[in-house]
Write a protein that holds these residues in place. Structure first.
Motif, PDB file in Angstrom:
ATOM      1  N   UNK A  68      29.883  31.786   8.907  1.00  0.00           N
ATOM      2  CA  UNK A  68      30.190  32.898   9.799  1.00  0.00           C
ATOM      3  C   UNK A  68      29.044  33.889   9.883  1.00  0.00           C
ATOM      4  N   UNK A  69      28.393  34.165   8.752  1.00  0.00           N
ATOM      5  CA  UNK A  69      27.267  35.103   8.745  1.00  0.00           C
ATOM      6  C   UNK A  69      26.088  34.539   9.529  1.00  0.00           C
ATOM      7  N   UNK A  70      25.850  33.242   9.404  1.00  0.00           N
ATOM      8  CA  UNK A  70      24.759  32.612  10.153  1.00  0.00           C
ATOM      9  C   UNK A  70      25.027  32.691  11.653  1.00  0.00           C
ATOM     10  N   UNK A  71      26.243  32.377  12.073  1.00  0.00           N
ATOM     11  CA  UNK A  71      26.548  32.380  13.498  1.00  0.00           C
ATOM     12  C   UNK A  71      26.538  33.797  14.077  1.00  0.00           C
ATOM     13  N   UNK A  72      26.747  34.798  13.210  1.00  0.00           N
ATOM     14  CA  UNK A  72      26.675  36.187  13.672  1.00  0.00           C
ATOM     15  C   UNK A  72      25.246  36.641  13.926  1.00  0.00           C
ATOM     16  N   UNK A  73      24.269  35.764  13.682  1.00  0.00           N
ATOM     17  CA  UNK A  73      22.860  36.099  13.911  1.00  0.00           C
ATOM     18  C   UNK A  73      22.462  36.012  15.378  1.00  0.00           C
ATOM     19  N   UNK A  74      23.415  35.626  16.242  1.00  0.00           N
ATOM     20  CA  UNK A  74      23.100  35.420  17.653  1.00  0.00           C
ATOM     21  C   UNK A  74      23.984  36.308  18.517  1.00  0.00           C
ATOM     22  N   UNK A  75      23.357  37.039  19.434  1.00  0.00           N
ATOM     23  CA  UNK A  75      24.107  37.937  20.305  1.00  0.00           C
ATOM     24  C   UNK A  75      25.050  37.161  21.214  1.00  0.00           C
ATOM     25  N   UNK A  76      24.609  36.014  21.677  1.00  0.00           N
ATOM     26  CA  UNK A  76      25.434  35.137  22.493  1.00  0.00           C
ATOM     27  C   UNK A  76      25.792  33.902  21.683  1.00  0.00           C
ATOM     28  N   UNK A  77      26.991  33.370  21.835  1.00  0.00           N
ATOM     29  CA  UNK A  77      27.365  32.171  21.087  1.00  0.00           C
ATOM     30  C   UNK A  77      26.366  31.046  21.361  1.00  0.00           C
ATOM     31  N   UNK A  78      25.890  30.376  20.314  1.00  0.00           N
ATOM     32  CA  UNK A  78      24.971  29.253  20.531  1.00  0.00           C
ATOM     33  C   UNK A  78      25.623  28.189  21.396  1.00  0.00           C
ATOM     34  N   UNK A  79      24.837  27.418  22.112  1.00  0.00           N
ATOM     35  CA  UNK A  79      25.403  26.401  23.001  1.00  0.00           C
ATOM     36  C   UNK A  79      26.200  25.371  22.228  1.00  0.00           C
ATOM     37  N   UNK A  80      27.172  24.753  22.911  1.00  0.00           N
ATOM     38  CA  UNK A  80      27.940  23.692  22.286  1.00  0.00           C
ATOM     39  C   UNK A  80      27.030  22.498  22.027  1.00  0.00           C
ATOM     40  N   UNK A  81      27.545  21.523  21.306  1.00  0.00           N
ATOM     41  CA  UNK A  81      26.712  20.406  20.879  1.00  0.00           C
ATOM     42  C   UNK A  81      27.262  19.106  21.446  1.00  0.00           C
ATOM     43  N   UNK A  82      27.111  18.867  22.758  1.00  0.00           N
ATOM     44  CA  UNK A  82      27.633  17.626  23.333  1.00  0.00           C
ATOM     45  C   UNK A  82      26.756  16.436  22.973  1.00  0.00           C
ATOM     46  N   UNK A  83      27.326  15.270  23.025  1.00  0.00           N
ATOM     47  CA  UNK A  83      26.545  14.044  22.886  1.00  0.00           C
ATOM     48  C   UNK A  83      25.963  13.712  24.249  1.00  0.00           C
ATOM     49  N   UNK A  84      24.694  13.408  24.269  1.00  0.00           N
ATOM     50  CA  UNK A  84      24.021  13.075  25.519  1.00  0.00           C
ATOM     51  C   UNK A  84      23.396  11.706  25.372  1.00  0.00           C
ATOM     52  N   UNK A  85      22.903  11.184  26.490  1.00  0.00           N
ATOM     53  CA  UNK A  85      22.372   9.824  26.473  1.00  0.00           C
ATOM     54  C   UNK A  85      21.224   9.676  25.477  1.00  0.00           C
ATOM     55  N   UNK A 138      17.394  26.881  14.799  1.00  0.00           N
ATOM     56  CA  UNK A 138      18.285  27.248  15.906  1.00  0.00           C
ATOM     57  C   UNK A 138      17.558  27.182  17.239  1.00  0.00           C
ATOM     58  N   UNK A 139      18.305  26.883  18.313  1.00  0.00           N
ATOM     59  CA  UNK A 139      17.694  26.895  19.653  1.00  0.00           C
ATOM     60  C   UNK A 139      17.315  28.305  20.102  1.00  0.00           C
ATOM     61  N   UNK A 140      18.020  29.322  19.596  1.00  0.00           N
ATOM     62  CA  UNK A 140      17.743  30.711  19.957  1.00  0.00           C
ATOM     63  C   UNK A 140      17.133  31.443  18.760  1.00  0.00           C
ATOM     64  N   UNK A 141      16.354  32.492  19.041  1.00  0.00           N
ATOM     65  CA  UNK A 141      15.797  33.304  17.957  1.00  0.00           C
ATOM     66  C   UNK A 141      16.911  34.131  17.315  1.00  0.00           C
ATOM     67  N   UNK A 148      18.815  38.425  11.760  1.00  0.00           N
ATOM     68  CA  UNK A 148      19.605  38.402  10.526  1.00  0.00           C
ATOM     69  C   UNK A 148      19.583  39.755   9.822  1.00  0.00           C
ATOM     70  N   UNK A 149      19.512  40.829  10.606  1.00  0.00           N
ATOM     71  CA  UNK A 149      19.539  42.174  10.028  1.00  0.00           C
ATOM     72  C   UNK A 149      20.775  42.369   9.161  1.00  0.00           C
TER      73      UNK A 149
END
Length: 240
Positions: free
Chosen positions: A27-44, A69-72, A75-76
């Motif tokens: 939860x603390x790691x995911x709170x490091x992003x202002x916007x929710x990180x993108x979902x993780x779909x399976x792609x070709x 992470x895909x986004x910067x 972690x303040x």
């Protein structure tokens, strides 16, 4: 992609609380992003990049959180809760240039914390059950089975450097095996249940066989329980 390193101040109560529960640290790691990180779909081409993290216990006084992470991230909040608010911070690096430079035949030192599991059934009438590997031998064998699809091979030792007739063929050490249990909210059953994870940390040397597959491994993770500190492999130049 970004790679972030944060040193944890284990003298702080907030740090000890986070380190005791992969659920809280997730939860603390995911709170490091202002916007929710993108979902993780399976792609070709394979799984998409996602947020991955790992805790390294290098010594009693040096505990590091690594985050890819895909986004910067920012972690303040972790610095305030589990770091050194006035003198310490974190370092975030542009991971893209390093990933782009990975070439077939290159050799790297690596570290990975993973949840080595397999699916079994004791008899034909039972459903298939996911079960953790508990011995060092089976945990090492689990990683070796991931090599081809993951874009690397673990370097083999010269015969004169092998200490055992079997099981010591590779530049690979499995250590810090542990079982961690924590509570998790169950949205389906509207309650809490206990999750138990068996984890192991792998240190070794690898040789790149498929750069694209290895880049997917480094950015999408390896194995199960990626939300809980498993699956993040990091590489370092080989010295000597």
């Amino acid at each position: 992609m970004f790679l972030t390193r944060f040193r944890v101040n284990t003298a702080r109560a907030g740090a000890r609380r986070l380190l005791s529960s992969p659920q809280l640290l997730h939860g603390a790691v995911m709170a490091s992003f202002a916007e929710p990180p993108p979902s993780v779909p399976s792609v070709a081409a394979g799984p998409a990049p996602r947020v991955l993290w790992r805790i390294d216990h290098n010594s009693r006084s040096e505990v590091l959180l690594y985050l890819v992470s895909p986004q910067r991230p920012d972690v303040t909040h972790l610095v305030e809760q589990a770091g050194w608010p006035t003198t310490g911070g974190w370092q975030t690096f542009d991971y893209g240039a390093f990933l782009a430079g990975i070439a077939a035949g290159s050799t790297f030192a690596f570290r990975l914390t993973a949840n080595p599991v397999h699916s079994i059934r004791r008899n034909p009438d039972e459903p298939i059950k996911r079960t953790a590997h508990l011995t060092q031998h089976h945990q090492a064998a689990w990683l070796l089975k991931q090599q081809q699809r993951s874009g690397f091979t673990v370097v083999e030792k010269a015969p004169d450097r092998r200490l055992l007739p079997e099981g010591d063929e590779h530049e690979l050490v499995v250590h810090r095996q542990q079982s961690v249990s924590f509570g998790k909210n169950d949205r389906v059953k509207a309650g809490r249940h206990t999750v138990t994870l068996v984890t192991a940390t792998y240190d070794g040397r690898l040789r790149v066989t498929d750069p694209d597959a290895l880049r997917r491994t480094l950015t999408a993770g390896l194995g199960k329980a990626k939300a809980y500190g498993c699956g993040l492999m990091t590489l370092a130049p080989v010295r000597g």
